[in-house]
Design a protein around this motif. Sequence first.
Motif, PDB file in Angstrom:
ATOM      1  N   ARG A 190       0.869  -1.176   0.000  1.00  0.00           N
ATOM      2  CA  ARG A 190       0.000   0.000   0.000  1.00  0.00           C
ATOM      3  C   ARG A 190       0.902   1.221   0.000  1.00  0.00           C
ATOM      4  N   MET A 191       0.626   2.158  -0.913  1.00  0.00           N
ATOM      5  CA  MET A 191       1.510   3.299  -1.112  1.00  0.00           C
ATOM      6  C   MET A 191       0.727   4.610  -1.094  1.00  0.00           C
ATOM      7  N   TYR A 192       1.419   5.673  -0.705  1.00  0.00           N
ATOM      8  CA  TYR A 192       0.832   7.008  -0.738  1.00  0.00           C
ATOM      9  C   TYR A 192       0.558   7.390  -2.192  1.00  0.00           C
ATOM     10  N   PHE A 193      -0.652   7.908  -2.429  1.00  0.00           N
ATOM     11  CA  PHE A 193      -1.079   8.175  -3.803  1.00  0.00           C
ATOM     12  C   PHE A 193      -1.975   9.393  -3.833  1.00  0.00           C
ATOM     13  N   GLN A 194      -1.737  10.249  -4.821  1.00  0.00           N
ATOM     14  CA  GLN A 194      -2.614  11.403  -5.029  1.00  0.00           C
ATOM     15  C   GLN A 194      -2.649  11.717  -6.515  1.00  0.00           C
ATOM     16  N   ASP A 195      -3.615  11.122  -7.205  1.00  0.00           N
ATOM     17  CA  ASP A 195      -3.861  11.364  -8.633  1.00  0.00           C
ATOM     18  C   ASP A 195      -2.613  11.147  -9.481  1.00  0.00           C
ATOM     19  N   GLY A 196      -1.919  10.058  -9.240  1.00  0.00           N
ATOM     20  CA  GLY A 196      -0.734   9.742 -10.024  1.00  0.00           C
ATOM     21  C   GLY A 196      -1.067   9.008 -11.312  1.00  0.00           C
ATOM     22  N   PRO A 197      -0.078   8.830 -12.179  1.00  0.00           N
ATOM     23  CA  PRO A 197      -0.307   8.190 -13.466  1.00  0.00           C
ATOM     24  C   PRO A 197      -0.171   6.674 -13.424  1.00  0.00           C
ATOM     25  N   TYR A 198      -0.678   6.050 -14.483  1.00  0.00           N
ATOM     26  CA  TYR A 198      -0.282   4.699 -14.861  1.00  0.00           C
ATOM     27  C   TYR A 198       0.556   4.833 -16.117  1.00  0.00           C
ATOM     28  N   PHE A 199       1.173   3.747 -16.546  1.00  0.00           N
ATOM     29  CA  PHE A 199       2.073   3.796 -17.693  1.00  0.00           C
ATOM     30  C   PHE A 199       1.715   2.692 -18.687  1.00  0.00           C
ATOM     31  N   ASP A 200       1.428   3.119 -19.896  1.00  0.00           N
ATOM     32  CA  ASP A 200       1.104   2.196 -20.979  1.00  0.00           C
ATOM     33  C   ASP A 200       2.355   2.056 -21.838  1.00  0.00           C
ATOM     34  N   VAL A 201       3.204   1.118 -21.488  1.00  0.00           N
ATOM     35  CA  VAL A 201       4.526   0.991 -22.106  1.00  0.00           C
ATOM     36  C   VAL A 201       4.783  -0.457 -22.506  1.00  0.00           C
ATOM     37  N   ASP A 202       5.651  -0.610 -23.484  1.00  0.00           N
ATOM     38  CA  ASP A 202       5.997  -1.945 -23.949  1.00  0.00           C
ATOM     39  C   ASP A 202       7.250  -1.844 -24.800  1.00  0.00           C
ATOM     40  N   GLY A 203       7.981  -2.944 -24.870  1.00  0.00           N
ATOM     41  CA  GLY A 203       9.140  -2.989 -25.748  1.00  0.00           C
ATOM     42  C   GLY A 203      10.379  -3.480 -25.033  1.00  0.00           C
ATOM     43  N   PRO A 204      11.478  -3.613 -25.755  1.00  0.00           N
ATOM     44  CA  PRO A 204      12.740  -4.072 -25.158  1.00  0.00           C
ATOM     45  C   PRO A 204      13.219  -3.114 -24.071  1.00  0.00           C
ATOM     46  N   GLY A 205      13.766  -3.665 -23.017  1.00  0.00           N
ATOM     47  CA  GLY A 205      14.322  -2.842 -21.956  1.00  0.00           C
ATOM     48  C   GLY A 205      13.312  -2.316 -20.971  1.00  0.00           C
ATOM     49  N   VAL A 206      12.037  -2.746 -21.059  1.00  0.00           N
ATOM     50  CA  VAL A 206      10.997  -2.287 -20.135  1.00  0.00           C
ATOM     51  C   VAL A 206      10.870  -3.285 -18.989  1.00  0.00           C
ATOM     52  N   ASP A 207      10.953  -2.792 -17.760  1.00  0.00           N
ATOM     53  CA  ASP A 207      10.794  -3.612 -16.569  1.00  0.00           C
ATOM     54  C   ASP A 207       9.695  -2.995 -15.709  1.00  0.00           C
ATOM     55  N   VAL A 208       8.555  -3.669 -15.622  1.00  0.00           N
ATOM     56  CA  VAL A 208       7.450  -3.192 -14.795  1.00  0.00           C
ATOM     57  C   VAL A 208       7.656  -3.713 -13.377  1.00  0.00           C
ATOM     58  N   LEU A 209       7.973  -2.806 -12.456  1.00  0.00           N
ATOM     59  CA  LEU A 209       8.224  -3.194 -11.072  1.00  0.00           C
ATOM     60  C   LEU A 209       6.934  -3.337 -10.278  1.00  0.00           C
ATOM     61  N   ALA A 210       5.925  -2.539 -10.623  1.00  0.00           N
ATOM     62  CA  ALA A 210       4.691  -2.541  -9.833  1.00  0.00           C
ATOM     63  C   ALA A 210       3.491  -2.331 -10.741  1.00  0.00           C
ATOM     64  N   ARG A 211       2.384  -2.942 -10.319  1.00  0.00           N
ATOM     65  CA  ARG A 211       1.110  -2.775 -11.021  1.00  0.00           C
ATOM     66  C   ARG A 211       0.018  -2.429 -10.020  1.00  0.00           C
ATOM     67  N   TYR A 212      -0.921  -1.568 -10.467  1.00  0.00           N
ATOM     68  CA  TYR A 212      -2.121  -1.329  -9.694  1.00  0.00           C
ATOM     69  C   TYR A 212      -3.001  -2.585  -9.734  1.00  0.00           C
ATOM     70  N   ASN A 214      -5.789  -3.015 -11.050  1.00  0.00           N
ATOM     71  CA  ASN A 214      -6.427  -3.235 -12.358  1.00  0.00           C
ATOM     72  C   ASN A 214      -5.407  -3.619 -13.437  1.00  0.00           C
ATOM     73  N   ASN A 215      -4.197  -3.956 -12.994  1.00  0.00           N
ATOM     74  CA  ASN A 215      -3.102  -4.445 -13.841  1.00  0.00           C
ATOM     75  C   ASN A 215      -2.412  -3.360 -14.655  1.00  0.00           C
ATOM     76  N   ARG A 216      -2.784  -2.109 -14.463  1.00  0.00           N
ATOM     77  CA  ARG A 216      -2.045  -1.023 -15.101  1.00  0.00           C
ATOM     78  C   ARG A 216      -0.678  -0.871 -14.427  1.00  0.00           C
ATOM     79  N   ALA A 217       0.336  -0.556 -15.208  1.00  0.00           N
ATOM     80  CA  ALA A 217       1.685  -0.395 -14.655  1.00  0.00           C
ATOM     81  C   ALA A 217       1.751   0.835 -13.757  1.00  0.00           C
ATOM     82  N   ALA A 218       2.268   0.658 -12.534  1.00  0.00           N
ATOM     83  CA  ALA A 218       2.374   1.744 -11.558  1.00  0.00           C
ATOM     84  C   ALA A 218       3.796   2.258 -11.397  1.00  0.00           C
ATOM     85  N   ALA A 219       4.783   1.411 -11.645  1.00  0.00           N
ATOM     86  CA  ALA A 219       6.191   1.807 -11.554  1.00  0.00           C
ATOM     87  C   ALA A 219       6.968   1.034 -12.607  1.00  0.00           C
TER      88      ALA A 219
END
Length: 274
Positions: A190-212, A214-219
Motif C-alpha cells: 500500500r503506497m501514498y497516492f494522489q492522482d498519479g499516473p499509470y504507464f502504458d509501455v511496452d518494448g525491449p528494456g521495459v521492466d514493470v516493477l509494480a502494477r495497480y 487493475n493491472n495497469r503499470a504503476a512503476a
Amino acid sequence: MRGGRRPGRAVAALAVAVAVLTASACGSSPVQDDPADDPGGTAAPGGQPLALVYRGPAACEGCPEAARELLERDGFAVRYVGPQERLHFGAGALAGVALYVQPGGTNGQEVSTAWGLLRREPGFSPELVRDYVHGGGHYLGLCMGGYLAGDPGYDLLPGDSGQYIRSQGATVTDEQDHLVDVSWRGRPQRMYFQDGPYFDVDGPGVDVLARYSNNRAAAVVASYGTGRVAVSGPHPEAPADWYRDYHLPDESRTDLGLGDDLLHALMSTPPPGS
C-alpha cells in the motif's frame, strides 16, 4: 488534476491566509540550499554520485525535499535546479550529473500547465533532459514527473502515461490523498497516492516493477537511448508527515524501501544486503 499534494489540514488556515501569494506556484518560495552545498551547483563532494532535483513552480511544496531525502539515503549528493535556485537550466547544467529528478506537481495542476511552466523557465528546453538521458543519463519521475516522462513532456517512454483514477477498474477514483494497493515485484503493498499516473509501455528494456490492482503499470524502468528512465505513479518517497497530514496509516518505511528498489533498478545497482 495530475500529481502533487496539498498542504496538510493542520496548516489549512495559514494556506488560506497566504493564498494570494502562493496560488500561482507552491514552489515559488523554495527553501535555500544547505550552506555546505557547492555554489557552482554541480560538483559533488567525496566522489558521491550527483542527483539534480527540479524545484520550482511545476513542483509541489515539499516534493523536491522528499525526493532529496530518499536520494541522500541512497548515497547521492543532491542539488536543486530551478528559477530561484543557485543552479538554473542551461548548457552544462547536467554535466557530470548521474540522475535528474522531476518530482511531484502542485495539487490541481494539469500536466499541460506544469509542462508550460517548465518550458517558460529561462534556459530550459526539453532537449536538455532528453539528450542527457539519451546519451547515458538517468531520469526519475515521481507522480507529476511520471506524467511528464510522456506526452506532453519529455517523451522518454516507449509509450505514454495516463490518469489512473480515470482508468477502468481503478480502486481510487478521486483526486484526494489515499493509500493505493499495488503489487510490487509480485508482493502486495500500500503506497501514498494522489492522482498519479499509470504507464502504458511496452518494448525491449521495459521492466514493470509494480502494477495497480487493475493491472495497469504503476512503476516502470525503461531504456531511452543509452540511458534509463524510472517512473512511479504512487509516491515511494512519501515521508511520514504526508501520511499524518491526511490521517492515513503510515506506510513511509515500506515506501522508502520501494523507493530504494526503484533507484537501484534505475541505476542498475543491487540493493544493499541483496
